[in-house]
Design a protein around this motif. Structure first.
Motif, short mmCIF file in Angstrom:
data_model
loop_
_atom_site.label_atom_id
_atom_site.label_comp_id
_atom_site.label_asym_id
_atom_site.label_seq_id
_atom_site.Cartn_x
_atom_site.Cartn_y
_atom_site.Cartn_z
N ALA A 85 -3.79 -86.78 -9.84
CA ALA A 85 -4.48 -87.47 -10.45
C ALA A 85 -5.64 -86.79 -11.45
N ILE A 86 -6.10 -88.02 -12.59
CA ILE A 86 -6.88 -87.07 -13.69
C ILE A 86 -8.26 -88.14 -13.88
N ILE A 87 -9.84 -87.98 -14.70
CA ILE A 87 -10.37 -88.66 -14.76
C ILE A 87 -11.66 -88.22 -15.94
N GLN A 88 -12.48 -88.44 -16.48
CA GLN A 88 -13.54 -87.36 -17.20
C GLN A 88 -14.93 -87.72 -16.53
N THR A 89 -15.46 -86.82 -16.28
CA THR A 89 -16.26 -86.82 -15.75
C THR A 89 -17.66 -87.57 -17.06
N ARG A 90 -18.90 -87.54 -16.75
CA ARG A 90 -19.51 -87.86 -17.40
C ARG A 90 -19.99 -87.16 -18.67
N ASN A 91 -20.28 -86.01 -17.85
CA ASN A 91 -20.39 -84.97 -18.97
C ASN A 91 -18.90 -84.53 -20.36
N GLY A 92 -17.57 -85.71 -19.64
CA GLY A 92 -16.86 -84.97 -20.82
C GLY A 92 -15.99 -84.67 -20.68
N ASP A 93 -15.52 -83.63 -19.37
CA ASP A 93 -14.55 -83.21 -18.64
C ASP A 93 -14.07 -83.97 -18.39
N LEU A 94 -12.56 -83.01 -17.98
CA LEU A 94 -11.75 -83.27 -17.34
C LEU A 94 -11.49 -82.56 -15.96
N GLU A 95 -11.14 -83.74 -14.79
CA GLU A 95 -10.96 -82.97 -13.64
C GLU A 95 -10.18 -83.62 -13.27
N ILE A 96 -9.35 -82.59 -12.07
CA ILE A 96 -7.82 -83.53 -11.89
C ILE A 96 -7.32 -82.39 -10.62
N THR A 97 -6.63 -83.26 -9.75
CA THR A 97 -5.87 -82.88 -8.15
C THR A 97 -4.65 -83.11 -8.95
N TYR A 98 -4.14 -82.19 -7.89
CA TYR A 98 -2.55 -82.71 -7.17
C TYR A 98 -2.12 -81.99 -5.93
N THR A 99 -0.76 -82.63 -6.18
CA THR A 99 -0.35 -81.94 -4.43
C THR A 99 0.45 -80.63 -5.39
N TRP A 100 -0.41 -79.27 -4.32
CA TRP A 100 0.71 -78.07 -4.51
C TRP A 100 1.68 -78.11 -3.55
N HIS A 101 2.58 -77.40 -3.21
CA HIS A 101 3.66 -77.54 -2.49
C HIS A 101 3.69 -77.84 -0.87
N ARG A 102 2.88 -79.60 -1.27
CA ARG A 102 2.70 -80.46 -0.16
C ARG A 102 2.12 -79.53 1.10
N THR A 103 1.43 -77.99 1.03
CA THR A 103 0.49 -78.09 2.21
C THR A 103 -1.26 -77.51 1.48
N ALA A 104 -1.39 -77.99 0.34
CA ALA A 104 -2.56 -78.17 -0.26
C ALA A 104 -2.89 -78.89 -1.46
N ILE A 105 -3.75 -79.67 -1.35
CA ILE A 105 -4.25 -80.37 -2.84
C ILE A 105 -5.32 -79.22 -3.83
N ARG A 106 -5.26 -78.81 -5.39
CA ARG A 106 -5.42 -78.71 -5.56
C ARG A 106 -5.65 -78.84 -6.94
N HIS A 107 -7.31 -78.45 -7.93
CA HIS A 107 -8.01 -78.94 -8.53
C HIS A 107 -8.18 -78.09 -9.11
N VAL A 108 -8.09 -78.47 -10.65
CA VAL A 108 -8.54 -78.20 -11.70
C VAL A 108 -9.71 -78.78 -13.11
N HIS A 109 -10.46 -78.13 -13.17
CA HIS A 109 -11.47 -78.29 -14.24
C HIS A 109 -10.93 -77.77 -16.08
#
Length: 389
Positions: A356-380
């Protein structure tokens, strides 16, 4: 000789050390010089009450914090699978909180694919699906007036209305919502658009939007990857087949021009697109992009620049392979048609999927995704680091 108490203490210490290491922020893999995405875990692998998790969704809240949601349980489709959320504030994620669970008497019913979004009236919505498998899904939604700290009672959508099947809908002015939906019937997958002009009070279903077998046979197939890894061979989903397209992500390319990007299970094994030039009321014939589709989820966002004006660039997050669920990549386009991969967030053996990807109000990108089905990873990723072309 170690005593039982010492062994337990040592094991607990090692577990805490591993969890602490997983929780550290660290740079992700990158392709372009100067790209420095920063990653962490929404929750550390092995730290949650559920064994597996999948299909995250992400939203920026009114005061700048983030809220993520996903489904978790014994495994996908198990009776104990429920919807969970976590909040990111002050540089840290809160522990997961269960917000939705489905029962039929004493029998648990699995939940699937939550989607978070705000409507123009300020209400926060969480749409999700219930049913033993995708061919039997019905849709449920809950809402919040305090940014996800409390939720309404579940409300079922009418039969045939699924809501956003996996990715965030496009919320436009004048209370308009354009939502990508889909149906996974046996050997007959198709995408739809569910459109609302009243913040989701009522919906109109538009479609089906499909790719035909003739289109598929005429399209040059995406090149096969090397399947030297046993992990990839296990997860390659077998020989190519034709079922159709599902789980479209909708973006805006102009004042009335919308485009959807759909996951496909086709012989060509490529991403499929279609266009609307009247804000989602009608859609063109589909065509294939020159990007592989591994029959797994993707997401896209049209960037906004200064003064909240369209920037002209589209960012897609997807698995740049026709087989398996690794690597996970970011690609950029200046016309919505031709993409270039500029960052590799994950690679190697394992599953990195359903981003999943979104753009926040300050313009940055925030991302989450499935990691090995055992966790959710977050990327900025900061807006300044996104390539211009």
């Amino acid at each position: 000789m170690m005593t039982r108490t010492f062994r337990r203490t040592l094991a607990a210490s090692l577990l805490l050390t591993c969890i602490s290491a997983f929780a550290e922020w660290k740079p992700a893999h990158n392709t372009d010089p100067g790209i420095h995405p920063v990653t962490d875990f929404v929750f550390a692998p092995g730290s949650a009450s559920f064994a597996q998790c999948h299909a995250s969704t992400l939203i920026e809240l009114r005061h700048g914090s983030l809220l993520a949601a996903w489904f978790g349980g014994t495994k996908e489709g198990a009776p104990d699978v429920a919807i969970y959320t976590a909040r990111f504030s002050g540089g840290h994620w809160s522990p997961p909180v269960e917000v939705a669970r489905e029962h039929d008497g004493d029998k648990g019913i699995p939940t699937w694919n939550p989607v978070l979004f705000h409507t123009q009236d300020g209400r926060l919505w969480l749409y999700y699906k219930t049913g033993d498998n995708p061919r039997e899904w019905s849709a449920v939604r809950i809402s919040s007036t305090d940014e996800g700290r409390s939720w309404s009672s579940p409300e079922r959508l009418p039969a045939g209305i699924i809501g956003p099947s996996r990715t965030k809908p496009l919320v436009l002015p004048d209370h308009l919502i354009v939502s990508g939906s889909s149906v996974e019937a046996y050997k007959a997958w198709a995408s739809w658009i569910e459109r609302s002009t009243d913040d989701g009070a009522t919906w109109t279903k538009i479609g089906p939007i499909t790719v035909t077998e003739a289109q598929d046979k005429a399209e040059p197939p995406a090149p096969e990857p090397s399947l030297s890894s046993p992990e990839l061979r296990e997860k390659d989903k077998g020989p190519r087949a034709f079922d159709g397209i599902i789980q479209p992500s909708v973006v805006s390319l102009g004042p009335a021009h919308l485009r959807l990007y759909a996951r496909s299970r086709t012989l060509a094994a490529k991403i499929v697109v279609a266009d609307s030039y009247d804000q989602g009321l009608t859609w063109t014939k589909t065509h294939f992009l020159d990007l592989p589709s591994n029959n797994s989820g993707l997401d896209a966002v049209s960037l906004l620049g200064k003064n909240n004006r369209p920037d002209g660039r589209v960012i897609m997050i997807f698995n740049d392979t026709p087989r398996g669920r690794s690597p996970l990549n970011l690609a950029i386009s200046t016309d919505g048609e031709h993409f270039r991969v500029f960052a590799t967030l994950e690679q190697g053996e394992g599953e990195y999927s359903y981003p999943a990807i979104i753009q926040t109000r300050n313009g940055d990108l925030e991302i989450t995704y499935t990691w090995h089905r055992t966790a959710i990873r977050h990327v900025h990723l900061s807006f300044a680091e996104v390539p211009r072309s």
